[in-house]
Design a protein around this motif. Sequence first.
Motif, short mmCIF file in Angstrom:
data_model
loop_
_atom_site.label_atom_id
_atom_site.label_comp_id
_atom_site.label_asym_id
_atom_site.label_seq_id
_atom_site.Cartn_x
_atom_site.Cartn_y
_atom_site.Cartn_z
N UNK B 225 0.84 -1.20 0.00
CA UNK B 225 0.00 0.00 0.00
C UNK B 225 0.87 1.25 0.00
N UNK B 226 1.99 1.21 0.75
CA UNK B 226 2.90 2.35 0.76
C UNK B 226 3.46 2.65 -0.61
N UNK B 227 3.90 1.60 -1.30
CA UNK B 227 4.44 1.78 -2.65
C UNK B 227 3.36 2.27 -3.60
N UNK B 228 2.16 1.72 -3.44
CA UNK B 228 1.04 2.02 -4.33
C UNK B 228 0.54 3.44 -4.12
N UNK B 229 0.31 3.82 -2.87
CA UNK B 229 -0.31 5.11 -2.62
C UNK B 229 0.69 6.27 -2.67
N UNK B 230 1.90 6.04 -2.18
CA UNK B 230 2.87 7.13 -2.15
C UNK B 230 3.79 7.15 -3.37
N UNK B 231 3.70 6.11 -4.19
CA UNK B 231 4.57 6.06 -5.36
C UNK B 231 6.03 5.91 -4.99
N UNK B 232 6.31 5.30 -3.83
CA UNK B 232 7.70 5.15 -3.39
C UNK B 232 8.39 4.04 -4.17
N UNK B 233 9.64 4.26 -4.48
CA UNK B 233 10.40 3.27 -5.24
C UNK B 233 11.71 2.97 -4.52
N UNK B 234 12.22 1.78 -4.76
CA UNK B 234 13.54 1.42 -4.22
C UNK B 234 14.50 1.24 -5.39
N UNK B 235 15.79 1.51 -5.12
CA UNK B 235 16.78 1.35 -6.19
C UNK B 235 17.44 -0.02 -6.13
N UNK B 236 17.57 -0.53 -4.91
CA UNK B 236 18.25 -1.82 -4.75
C UNK B 236 17.34 -2.80 -4.03
N UNK B 237 17.54 -4.06 -4.31
CA UNK B 237 16.68 -5.09 -3.76
C UNK B 237 16.71 -5.11 -2.22
N UNK B 242 13.52 -2.84 4.47
CA UNK B 242 13.20 -1.76 5.43
C UNK B 242 12.21 -0.78 4.83
N UNK B 243 11.42 -1.25 3.91
CA UNK B 243 10.54 -0.35 3.18
C UNK B 243 9.54 0.34 4.09
N UNK B 244 9.06 -0.38 5.10
CA UNK B 244 8.03 0.21 5.97
C UNK B 244 8.54 1.44 6.71
#
Lengths: 209, 522
Positions: B225-237, B242-244
């Motif tokens: 939901x965080x990635x979906x709603x905030x459009x957050x992206x990660x560069x490395x796997x 620690x995405x939350x």
Amino acid sequence: MNRLSGNIYSFFFALCSLAYEFIFIKAATAIQGGQVFKYNLTVSLFTFSLGVGSLLSQKFINKSPLAILFRIELALFAAGLLGPIFILMSHSMILCNTFIILVGVLSGFELPLLFKLNEDRDHEVLAWDYIGMFLASILIPLFFLRTIGLGATTILISCLNLTFALSLVRSKKSIKWLTPVPIIIGVLFTYYHLEINQFLSDLYLQKVL
Amino acid sequence: MKNITFLIVNISTSLSSLYFYLLMTKELSQITGEETFYQSLGLGLYLLLMGAGAYFIRPKELYQDKIKQLIKLEWGTLFTGATAPIMLYLYLYIVTAKGFYAPVSPQDISFIPTAIIGLIAVSFIGLFTGAQLPIFLKIGSENKNVILFSNYFGALLAGPILNHLIGLQVNLSGLIFFGIFISLSTLFGYLYLSRKFSKIWITILPIILLFFVGNYTVPLVKSFLGAYYFGLKVNHWHELKDFNKTVNSVGEITTIKSPYQDIHLVREKPLKNSLSPGNFTLYLNHKPQFDFMSSPTYHESMLFGALNLSQTLPKKVLILGGGDGILLSYILRNFPSTDVTLVELDFEVLNISKEVPALIYLNQGVLNQKDKYNLITEDGFNYIRKSSAVFDAIFIDFPYPYSDELLSLYSQEFYQVVHRRLAKDGFIVMDFPLTDKLQGEASPLAHRVTKTLHKSGFKSLLPFGPYSSFIYGEVNQRELKFHYDKMNPNLKLSTTLNLVSLKHLFKPLEKTLKPISLFYGQ
């Protein structure tokens, strides 16, 4: 019953039975909404009714299975054709669930009777039964209901059911010429799907308004 | 006693199988909005693989070997059923956070991989289920009818139980826990039937799954939901772990489960060293409804746009949907003597609109002033079907028709009933799905909605609002246009700019376009 006939009957009767259930889900959703809830309830009721039907069939299995199967299919044709009309006229979920159970129970008779008519080929009959249901689950909601709507789909499936029911007794001369007539009528009706669905819509609104 | 245990185990076996199947199709339907597709194809594959399971997996000869087979098949059902929803969210989380694509609505969620994961799971559950029944029939061959009946009885319970748990607003991990509990009970039953209690280790798998589900489901869903709603992206796997923490630093997502939908309140924190004050958005089933910034433009446009077009002041108003209370507050603030009836299906939307500070700010706490309006907590379509009241204006504030079920609220049957509830010179105004990609003409769906409204008796229609789009309709035939000289001078500039006709985007109605009807699949 020969091998090819047995498999074909198993396939088409299963297709029609499950098609009726999707038609009832559509009718139930039309009168009350809540598609996910209706779907969960219908699948459970239908599955249970199949079991009840197979239990009840044991009383009749040894008495002329072909004649009983013919009568069952006639009853399914009537229930499948008239069910959506009564549901839309009454707006009653109790009536809708009654039809779901009725079709489930009648469909539950089919497999044991087909097993009796096709002895030693249970696996084949069962396999074609499942294939028929699989095709119904794709064709009815994803194709027929989208292109020709509830009314014309109901007529088409009921006529298909009646055609195969009549073919069970086509050895009788009076029935032989009648056998393909229902499916021809059913296909012709699909050309008038807009008018037929408008009729259902008017029926539905008559009750509402 | 053994026979009764055997029947009970048979019931719980079929109950767990169908329960996990229905749970999976429910999650797929809710995430993607494609109820019909997943229900129909899911059922078909489930049945087909049941046939395959019955055909290819033959019961063993010895009793103990049969019980071992049943245990392995139950493990298969349990593992697939319990992990598949989590795998689905894991997939969605990874592709969204890694930026393989950027979904902003459920329609953007990649269809094929989601379908593959979900339908493979459903197929495996069918396969294991199909293999179990012949084994039961072989064990209890003298009572086949009773075994068949009890198997189907277990299936009967699955749907109502799942519906009841959804009605109790149990979240995903709770729903999976329940399924694991049923499977665990089934495994204990097999243990009893085998009389080999030293095999208690067979319950290890469900216990491991309980731990896994309990620990990972909620954080995983939150990460997605965080990635979906905030459009957050990660560069490395490795950043996925620690995405939350990243999500928490950017904003807050509050999840409320109602029996009808998932409600998410998404608060974006103000950006550091910037003038951006942050934002607050309400989502229903992952679809944005309104946000703090655009809400005034939206609601002012809906109300004042309609009043400007009609040049009347309705005395009796119906609001369908709009349980946030914002439109209600605009009407009562500006026209306090209006008789307003608000019909909202979801009591949770009403509850949060009375309790969440941001929503109370937007609706000015109007929902707590119960003497000023009539509240009906019911499905809008059901209400107007049963009611005989007639209104001068009907505001239709439903979500966009992202799903088959929501499309029924845009059907000719619905609009014909609305027509009957409207006074002779009354008007309707509705939130209108003009187009997702404004490319110079209205979308096919927008054309269908227009055609549907025409067919339902609304002879005059005007779509408006390039930023927040609506359609205004009257039964009487007349030319509709904005009276800019009579525009309310207190409107926000963004609202005034939004009150522009969009009729030019519509081609003449094509004959090939079918109106939307309850009696056609969509």
